[in-house]
Design an enzyme around this catalytic site. Sequence first.
Site, PDB file in Angstrom:
ATOM      1  N   HIS A  41       4.384  11.629  10.188  1.00 30.03           N
ATOM      2  CA  HIS A  41       2.910  11.843   9.761  1.00 30.03           C
ATOM      3  C   HIS A  41       2.296  12.925  10.480  1.00 30.03           C
ATOM      4  O   HIS A  41       1.473  13.546   9.704  1.00 30.03           O
ATOM      5  CB  HIS A  41       2.379  10.240   9.811  1.00 30.03           C
ATOM      6  CG  HIS A  41       1.156  10.141   9.017  1.00 30.03           C
ATOM      7  ND1 HIS A  41       0.886  10.002   7.863  1.00 30.03           N
ATOM      8  CD2 HIS A  41      -0.311  10.001   9.726  1.00 30.03           C
ATOM      9  CE1 HIS A  41      -0.530  10.019   7.507  1.00 30.03           C
ATOM     10  NE2 HIS A  41      -1.025   9.763   8.558  1.00 30.03           N
TER      11      HIS A  41
ATOM     12  N   LYS B 209       0.888  -1.263   0.016  1.00 28.47           N
ATOM     13  CA  LYS B 209      -0.014   0.022  -0.158  1.00 28.47           C
ATOM     14  C   LYS B 209       0.948   1.141  -0.019  1.00 28.47           C
ATOM     15  O   LYS B 209       0.461   2.236  -0.564  1.00 28.47           O
ATOM     16  CB  LYS B 209      -0.958  -0.112   1.079  1.00 28.47           C
ATOM     17  CG  LYS B 209      -1.816   1.183   1.298  1.00 28.47           C
ATOM     18  CD  LYS B 209      -1.552   2.390   1.829  1.00 28.47           C
ATOM     19  CE  LYS B 209      -2.606   3.435   2.063  1.00 28.47           C
ATOM     20  NZ  LYS B 209      -2.153   4.603   2.548  1.00 28.47           N
TER      21      LYS B 209
END
Length: 439
Positions: free
Chosen positions: A395, A282
């Site tokens: 992130h 992914k």
Amino acid sequence: MNSKSVSGFSKLNKSQKIEWLSQNYLVESDDEQSTFETYWLPDQNVQKVIDGFSENTISNFIMPYGLAPNFMIDGKIFCVPMVIEESSVVAAASSAAKYWLDRGGFKTTILGTTKVGQVHFKWFGKHALIESIFPDIQAYLLQNVGPLIENMSKRGGGITKIELINFTDDEPGLYQIRVNFETCDSMGANFINSVLENFASGLEEYFVDSGLIPDELRDVDIIMSILSNYTPDCLVRSEVSCKIEDLGTFANGMMAEQLAEKFRTAVKIAHIDPYRATTHNKGIFNGIDSVILATGNDFRATEAAGHAFAARDGQYRSLSYCEIKDGIFRFWLDVPLAIGTVGGLTSLHPLAKKSLDVLGNPSAEQLMRIIASVGLAQNFAAIRSLVTTGIQQGHMKMHLMNILNHLGASDSECSDAVVFFEDKTVSFSGVRDFLSSIR
Ligand code: MEV
């Protein structure tokens, strides 16, 4: 019938469609201009082109268009356009690109450019008979399809192989004509599907007219004709490598040898365990899809091919590999990419066209090399974070702006928050508490 059903919807104009929608489905009504109208393009000609891509359009769905500079691929430096909504993907790609820029960059190899199509049909004669006349069937189909492939042949493409595949053990009477194609710089979906449909009608004609089939067996039942999105032979490799000591020192003071070994193990885990492999791949597709989107290519096709390829030995595994040998760290990605740089949306979508311009108007092969390198960069950045600081630090730093926007922070509150969270963990409640403390 449900009172919310409708007929003749496609005939309504955009405003009427929005009106119908708000009367029947919208819970919150827009007081002023409808949210959908806000995103209409001022240039009606361009809007018309965009509307032409789909049906029943009422608005445009906007996504961020970013740039990842410093991608050295086969000795040439690219600035890569990426369309993606996830925080930190572009930052990660840019950071990995810069890292490898100083270490020789990405080296790529085209391992194949073959695309595949299939005509599925049923016929209930003896297998030996159809097999023996298959060379004649092939010649007939090729002669029949001639004018359709003329242009592609001039560009150096066309049909490269035709095979008969016998599936009668799995389903009575079931056969397939599998066709390999070279479609040069186009993705070639329309070309392939047109050729296949021509083959299907040619096959029906052949069984009736050739005189080689007994009367009672002249019926061939075409089930369907369609390209295959599984393109294991339309494959590109991108790799990076350097001496282990040249990897440098990492976050938390991690030394090159330790990083290399943890990194190799992390990739190995994605070869052993499908749960990890799915997340790992992914991450690769975070990079791949964003360039696929920016260049007007088909991300569903690319994803489908990539995941099928990842499971080619029966277990879903990592698309990337890592090896440490003779003091060299080597990391590479093999990925099928059936893409195009001419035809389809690539020249119709104004920003797709611009993206190709940014990339120097690459051939399909060059674009395969670029996209695979972005996928590898993304994977490198993700694993480097995972085995050092963890993913959340970077992130959440990038996500901080989303949280601040969500909480309606002003520009100066945003700047204060960036400074405040410099050395702290970002969380939704932490940002909310910080804002209330300074408001
Ligand atoms: C997040 O979108 C992608 C990652 O989960 C990929 C990975 O775990 O390798 C960070």
